[in-house]
Every structure is written in structure tokens, then in C-alpha cells.
Design an enzyme around this catalytic site. Structure first.
Site, PDB file in Angstrom:
ATOM      1  N   LYS A 139      -9.110   4.854  -5.439  1.00  0.00           N
ATOM      2  CA  LYS A 139      -8.789   3.454  -5.146  1.00  0.00           C
ATOM      3  C   LYS A 139      -9.202   2.640  -6.342  1.00  0.00           C
ATOM      4  CE  LYS A 139      -7.314   1.426  -1.335  1.00  0.00           C
ATOM      5  NZ  LYS A 139      -6.479   2.180  -0.412  1.00  0.00           N
TER       6      LYS A 139
HETATM    7  N1  GLU Z   1      -2.949   1.727  -0.400  1.00  0.00           N
HETATM    8  C1  GLU Z   1      -2.344   2.617   0.528  1.00  0.00           C
HETATM    9  C2  GLU Z   1      -3.391   3.279   1.403  1.00  0.00           C
HETATM   10  O1  GLU Z   1      -4.462   2.763   1.561  1.00  0.00           O
HETATM   11  C3  GLU Z   1      -1.372   3.595  -0.108  1.00  0.00           C
HETATM   12  C4  GLU Z   1      -1.921   4.506  -1.157  1.00  0.00           C
HETATM   13  C5  GLU Z   1      -0.841   5.319  -1.869  1.00  0.00           C
HETATM   14  O2  GLU Z   1       0.311   5.208  -1.496  1.00  0.00           O
HETATM   15  O3  GLU Z   1      -1.217   6.038  -2.784  1.00  0.00           O
HETATM   16  O4  GLU Z   1      -3.158   4.286   2.016  1.00  0.00           O
END
Ligand code: GLU
Length: 419
Positions: free
Chosen positions: A107
Site C-alpha cells: 500500500k
Molecule cells: N485499493 C484496493 C484495495 O484496497 C485495490 C488494490 C489493487 O487493485 O491492487 O483492495
């Protein structure tokens, strides 16, 4: 490891300890599973329209590299700090492992109030963030995606910035791009459609009807608004919606098409109606069939959990339920059916994986192929989770997390420790 602190990280740590106890993971392996492999913090200087220069702090946490590259969104929000980003990266690991994706979790984010940036400033910040991250990311190292405060346009800027430095187009460096820039059909709607698909699955198990069911949705961004539209399309009644600006409630059902048009026009729910306003603190505890928290972390704490009056709690957001609340919901298991976050919102990263695979192969699928593969994967995960929860007499969250953690643990054990 005092790099990581704060309430969201503590929550991820507490949840992991609960699962580690349940799986009887030896003490010697716990820190290796929990603590992120890499954490990067950067300074992003941006020339503002006012003529001054602001420096924004950016982060990226790569939780583990055991199963492949790391994968996860990029959040632009005022709450972003190292502890929050690390917790979200850890949750991404369990989410990817539960869905059987060949990724570790990651993240990233920037501490910023995006509402205060002009379009030009947002582009400059997005490009600078990616440029600073170039030494640490790559299509086989770490692949970014959208999260709160970012969208398809930001992903296009990320991809363009990375590509310009490589001297060629590298579309697989990020997912969640516009279809016109190498994105996939279905990615924008994937998380919201996945949430509703799983609600329908839960309703089948509980012998409930979608048609006429009363739904409340907290958060009206990319997840909440798509879920509202799809629930409405399937005949459910959206009785409550909220975002950071306003909360509305109408027992007879809100006009979803008008809500969507209002948000498209103004960017927020505020100003939609004067008569239907509800105190936001009361939204989550209204009587309903389905409650979808699709905003942010830690909104369902102990007191809220005791007062929930929904039959299904479908966690569209990451980490909406605190460990205190989880203990209460564990006792209320026969009253409230929880679809835990790492299952409920996994549609987003599943279709991100499809986008990455299509980008690497330069072979693109149509929307129907994307969505039918998505629903197939969600069905598999849902079955695995409810079967384990029933067999072991544990909550759906414990079952889902245990499946995710176990997968990462096995991979680490079979690979062994280098050198
Ligand atoms: N931000 C999204 C999540 O928390 C998607 C992450 C992604 O698609 O890599 O799952």
C-alpha cells in the site's frame, strides 16, 4: 520495530495475533509473517498555483515478496501515515492470498487533502510521487492501483511518468488505468460489483430476497456508489447513504439515479435534500437487511457493534470493524452475517490481477469474460470461507484471515530462510 505505530497498525497486529493463536503459529515465525519487508518514505516537492512550493510526505509499504510482486493501492488522504499504510499493506497480503493471487500485499499514499489541490497540482503531485518511487517499484516488483483519493486519471499519470523514464510504454506498472491507456474492462466497477455479488450469495444462504431488501451504504466513492447502483438495479431498496459531507435516510427508499447524478454534478452528497438528512452517527445503527460500510477504517467499534440492526454486514471498506467490535459480532454470529473485508472488497484486486496479466500478454478480454472470471473467483473464496467457518465453528473473519495467513505461512516455510 517502532517504525509502525498508531491505531490502524495496532488493529492489524491484534487481528494477526488472534489468527496466529488460532493457527498455533510458533512464536519464532510470527514477526517474520507480520512485519513488512520494505517501507519507503519520500518527500514530494510540488510547485503550487500560488507560487509557493509545498513538500508532501509519501509512503509505500511492501509487506512480503514470498509469492510474487507486491500489489496494492495508493491513497491520497489527510489520515495517511506509516502505521496506516503498513496495516493496509498487511491486509492486502491476506486478501491476495485468500483469492489465490500470486502477490504479496502493498500500500502507498500521500498525506494530503486532495480537495484543496487544483487539477494541475494533483497531476504534479501524482507524477512526483511515482518519479520518487521508480527505484522501488516495477511490473515484477510492486504494482500500484487506486485507493481513496486516487482514480483512473492518477493511474494514467503514474503509468506515463514511469514509462517516460523507461523510454517505452510499461502499462503493467499500475492497474486501475483507463481502458484507453491499457486498462481492463470492468476494473472501475469491480469492487462494488463484487460486494453486491457476495451480498447475493449471503442472501441465498440465509434464504433472504434481494428484491425489496433494505440496504444502507456508508461511503459514496468508487465502491459505495457502484454498490448502490447495482443493488438498486437488482431491486433492493437503498434506505440510507452517506459520505463525508452528508447522510440521508428514507425508509421508503432513496432515488439512487438522482443521487448518482447529484454526485456526478457536485462531487459530494451534500445539497441533495434538506428533508432526508440524518445524524451521521446514527446511520450505521438503523434497522436494515444489509449494511455496507464502504468508507474507511474503524467505523464499527464496540458500542456500534452491540447496536447493529442489520442481517448482513458487507465490508466494502478495508478494516471498518475494530477487534473490540469483532468480539461482540462473534457472539452475535447468528444475528449478523459478516462478509469480512478481505473477502468482500477483493473484487478490486482480483480484476487488477486480470489487468496485469492482460497487460503482460498484450491480450485483452471483453467485459463479460472479465466479470464472469471475477464472479467465479469470488464464489470459490466465499465457499471456502463459509465452509471453514462452519466446520471450525469460528467467525467468517477468522476463517477468511486464517486461510490467507496459512497460504503465506506455507509459502514461507517451503521456501525456507535465505541464506
Ligand atoms: N485499493 C484496493 C484495495 O484496497 C485495490 C488494490 C489493487 O487493485 O491492487 O483492495
Amino acid at each position: 520495530m517502532d517504525t509502525y505505530s498508531g491505531p490502524v497498525f495496532e488493529m492489524a497486529r491484534h487481528q494477526f495475533e488472534t489468527i496466529a493463536n488460532y493457527l498455533e503459529i510458533p512464536e519464532s515465525l510470527r514477526a517474520r509473517l507480520l512485519y513488512p519487508k520494505r517501507a519507503i518514505t519520500i518527500a514530494c516537492p510540488v510547485n503550487l498555483d500560488s507560487g509557493t512550493t509545498a513538500v508532501f510526505q509519501g509512503f509505500r509499504v511492501q509487506h512480503h515478496l514470498t509469492l510474487g510482486p507486491t500489489k496494492g493501492g495508493t491513497r491520497f488522504a489527510t489520515t495517511v501515515d506509516m502505521g496506516e499504510v503498513a496495516a493496509l499493506a498487511i491486509w492486502m497480503s491476506w486478501k491476495c492470498a485468500l483469492a489465490g493471487l500470486p502477490y504479496g500485499g502493498a500500500k502507498g499514499g500521500v498525506t494530503v487533502d486532495v480537495a484543496k489541490l487544483s487539477g494541475r497540482e494533483l497531476e504534479a503531485l501524482s507524477r512526483r510521487y511515482m518519479q520518487e518511487m521508480i527505484p522501488f517499484v516495477g511490473p515484477h516488483i510492486d504494482v500500484m492501483a487506486p485507493d481513496m483519493g486516487t482514480n483512473e486519471q492518477v493511474m494514467a499519470w503514474f503509468m506515463d511518468t514511469y514509462s517516460m523514464y523507461q523510454g517505452k510504454t510499461v502499462s503493467e506498472i499500475v492497474t486501475g488505468k483507463p481502458v484507453s491507456s491499457g486498462g481492463t474492462e470492468g476494473r472501475r466497477e469491480a469492487t462494488g460489483l463484487g460486494v453486491v455479488h457476495l451480498i447475493a450469495r449471503a442472501m441465498e444462504r440465509l434464504a433472504m430476497q434481494m428484491k425489496g431488501s433494505r440496504c444502507i451504504i456508508q461511503g459514496f466513492g468508487n465502491v459505495g456508489s457502484v454498490a448502490a447502483e447495482e443493488l438498486d438495479r437488482r431491486g433492493a431498496r437503498i434506505v440510507g447513504v452517506s459520505d463525508h459531507s452528508a447522510s440521508y435516510f428514507d425508509r421508503r427508499g432513496l432515488d439512487v439515479a438522482r443521487l448518482l447524478a447529484h454526485v456526478r454534478r457536485t462531487g459530494k452528497l451534500e445539497g441533495f435534500s434538506c428533508e432526508l438528512l440524518l445524524n451521521p452517527a446514527l446511520m450505521l445503527v438503523q434497522e436494515c437487511d444489509v449494511l455496507v460500510p464502504a468508507a474507511t477504517e474503524r467505523v464499527i467499534d464496540g458500542p456500534v457493534a452491540s447496536n447493529l440492526k442489520c442481517r448482513i454486514l458487507a465490508e466494502g471498506a478495508n478494516g471498518p470493524t475494530t477487534p473490540d467490535a469483532d468480539q461482540i459480532l462473534d457472539r452475535r454470529r447468528s444475528e449478523v452475517f459478516v462478509i469480512p473485508d478481505i473477502l468482500c472488497n477483493s473484487g478490486g484486486v482480483i480484476v487488477s490481477y486480470f489487468e496485469w496479466v492482460q497487460g503482460l500478454q498484450r491480450l485483452f478480454w471483453d467485459r463479460e469474460a472479465v466479470l464472469s472470471r471475477l464472479f467465479g473467483k469470488l464464489d470459490e473464496s466465499f465457499e471456502k470461507v463459509v465452509r471453514k467457518a462452519e466446520k471450525d465453528q469460528v467467525s467468517n473473519r477468522t476463517a477468511a484471515m486464517a486461510l490467507g495467513v496459512q497460504t503465506v505461512l506455507e509459502a514461507k516455510q517451503t521456501r525456507g530462510l535465505f541464506p
